[in-house]
Design a protein around this motif. Structure first.
Motif, PDB file in Angstrom:
ATOM      1  N   HIS A 133       5.038   6.283   6.005  1.00 59.35           N
ATOM      2  CA  HIS A 133       4.117   6.791   7.025  1.00 59.35           C
ATOM      3  C   HIS A 133       3.837   5.701   8.060  1.00 59.35           C
ATOM      4  CE1 HIS A 133       0.717   8.835   8.859  1.00 59.35           C
ATOM      5  NE2 HIS A 133       1.023   9.897   8.150  1.00 59.35           N
ATOM      6  N   VAL A 135       1.218   5.037   9.644  1.00 54.10           N
ATOM      7  CA  VAL A 135      -0.084   4.384   9.463  1.00 54.10           C
ATOM      8  C   VAL A 135       0.053   3.210   8.495  1.00 54.10           C
ATOM      9  CG1 VAL A 135      -2.451   4.667   8.655  1.00 54.10           C
ATOM     10  CG2 VAL A 135      -1.364   6.483   9.989  1.00 54.10           C
ATOM     11  N   LEU A 180      -6.562   3.958   4.793  1.00 55.50           N
ATOM     12  CA  LEU A 180      -6.308   5.268   5.395  1.00 55.50           C
ATOM     13  C   LEU A 180      -4.916   5.772   5.028  1.00 55.50           C
ATOM     14  CD1 LEU A 180      -7.055   7.596   7.276  1.00 55.50           C
ATOM     15  CD2 LEU A 180      -6.264   6.209   9.210  1.00 55.50           C
ATOM     16  N   SER A 181      -3.945   4.878   5.030  1.00 60.72           N
ATOM     17  CA  SER A 181      -2.582   5.279   4.662  1.00 60.72           C
ATOM     18  C   SER A 181      -2.534   5.749   3.208  1.00 60.72           C
ATOM     19  CB  SER A 181      -1.596   4.134   4.882  1.00 60.72           C
ATOM     20  OG  SER A 181      -1.819   3.067   3.975  1.00 60.72           O
ATOM     21  N   VAL A 183      -4.949   7.276   1.613  1.00 56.54           N
ATOM     22  CA  VAL A 183      -5.508   8.629   1.621  1.00 56.54           C
ATOM     23  C   VAL A 183      -4.471   9.631   2.126  1.00 56.54           C
ATOM     24  CG1 VAL A 183      -7.259  10.125   2.651  1.00 56.54           C
ATOM     25  CG2 VAL A 183      -7.876   7.818   1.898  1.00 56.54           C
ATOM     26  N   LEU A 184      -3.752   9.260   3.197  1.00 60.59           N
ATOM     27  CA  LEU A 184      -2.732  10.151   3.750  1.00 60.59           C
ATOM     28  C   LEU A 184      -1.591  10.371   2.759  1.00 60.59           C
ATOM     29  CD1 LEU A 184      -2.562   8.835   7.429  1.00 60.59           C
ATOM     30  CD2 LEU A 184      -3.633  10.941   6.600  1.00 60.59           C
ATOM     31  N   TYR A 185      -1.206   9.319   2.023  1.00 71.44           N
ATOM     32  CA  TYR A 185      -0.173   9.481   1.002  1.00 71.44           C
ATOM     33  C   TYR A 185      -0.650  10.412  -0.099  1.00 71.44           C
ATOM     34  CZ  TYR A 185       2.882   5.797   2.834  1.00 71.44           C
ATOM     35  OH  TYR A 185       3.731   5.062   3.607  1.00 71.44           O
ATOM     36  N   VAL A 187      -2.843  12.878   0.195  1.00 70.97           N
ATOM     37  CA  VAL A 187      -2.813  14.245   0.739  1.00 70.97           C
ATOM     38  C   VAL A 187      -1.385  14.774   0.766  1.00 70.97           C
ATOM     39  CG1 VAL A 187      -3.218  15.634   2.808  1.00 70.97           C
ATOM     40  CG2 VAL A 187      -4.908  13.919   2.108  1.00 70.97           C
ATOM     41  N   HIS A 188      -0.462  13.934   1.222  1.00 68.60           N
ATOM     42  CA  HIS A 188       0.950  14.332   1.287  1.00 68.60           C
ATOM     43  C   HIS A 188       1.482  14.607  -0.114  1.00 68.60           C
ATOM     44  CE1 HIS A 188       5.093  13.584   3.350  1.00 68.60           C
ATOM     45  NE2 HIS A 188       5.031  14.729   2.730  1.00 68.60           N
TER      46      HIS A 188
END
Length: 205
Positions: A133, A135, A180-181, A183-185, A187-188
Motif C-alpha cells: 500500500h 501509505v 494508518l497503513s 489499519v488499512l491492511y 481492512v483490506h
C-alpha cells in the motif's frame, strides 16, 4: 497476462533472481551491519552516507523494476525486509545513544508486531499476503528521512538546530502513517478473507 479495461495490464511478476533491482536490494541488506556499526560507534558521517545510499537505492530498485518490467518475487520479498532492517537498526542505534525517546521505538516495534500477527493469521487462512500500500511506503520514506535528520540534530550548531524540528516532523508523520497503513491492511485483509482466498504480494512497508 490479463488485460483489464482494454488498456491496463497487470504487472508481470517473474521468478528471475539476477536483476538490477534485486542486486540493489541485496546491496542494501549488505550495508545494514556496516550502518549499525557506524551509528553505534558514532561515525555519524559514514552512518548518514549509508542511510542516504539506502534511500536512493530503495527508490531506484522500485523505479527500475516498474519501468523495465523487472518485478520479481525475490524483489517483493527483499525490499520490505531491507526497509525494516534499516528502520530497526536505526532505532537501536539512536536509542543506544539516547538520541530518541523509548516511546518512539515502542510505537514502531508495536506496529511491526501487529503486522506480524496479521500476516500469520492471513497465512493460517490460506492468504499469503496483501498488495503493498502506498501509505505504508509513504510511512517508510518519512521515517528514512527522519532518522538522518535526527542524527544531525545531535550537532551543537545551526545545522543541528535546523535538522531537529524537521526531523521530528518527519518522525511524527512516519509514526502516524505507519499505524494508518496497519489499519488499512487490516481492512483490506477483512475484505480479502470475505472472498475466495488468493495469492498476492507480500505485505509491504
Amino acid at each position: 497476462m490479463e488485460v483489464q479495461n482494454a488498456a491496463h495490464r497487470e504487472p508481470v511478476v517473474s521468478e528471475r533472481l539476477l536483476t538490477i533491482p534485486n542486486v540493489l536490494s541485496v546491496l542494501r541488506l549488505v550495508g545494514v551491519p556496516f550502518f549499525l556499526w557506524a551509528i553505534v560507534s558514532e561515525h555519524d558521517g559514514l552512518a548518514l552516507l549509508l542511510l542516504m545510499v539506502s534511500g536512493v537505492t530503495d527508490y531506484l530498485d522500485g523505479k527500475i523494476a516498474r519501468q523495465f518490467n523487472m518485478e520479481s518475487r525475490l524483489g517483493a520479498f527483499l525490499d520490505p525486509i531491507a526497509d525494516r532492517l534499516y528502520i530497526l537498526t536505526t532505532l537501536v542505534g539512536l536509542l543506544w545513544r539516547d538520541l530518541i525517546p523509548a516511546w518512539l521505538v515502542v510505537a514502531l516495534l508495536a506496529r511491526e508486531a501487529v503486522m506480524g500477527l496479521m500476516l500469520l493469521y492471513l497465512r493460517s487462512r490460506g492468504q499469503l499476503g496483501l498488495p503493498v500500500h502506498f501509505v505504508g511506503k509513504a510511512a517508510t520514506f518519512n521515517l528514512l528521512y527522519a532518522f538522518p535528520l535526527l542524527l544531525l540534530a545531535n550537532r551543537d550548531d545551526w545545522l543541528g538546530d535546523l535538522a531537529r524540528p524537521v526531523g521530528w516532523a518527519f518522525a511524527w508523520w512516519g509514526v502516524v502513517l505507519y499505524w494508518l497503513s496497519a489499519v488499512l491492511y487490516a481492512v483490506h485483509a477483512r475484505i480479502v478473507l470475505s472472498r475466495t482466498p488468493r495469492t498476492s504480494r507480500t505485505v509491504g512497508a
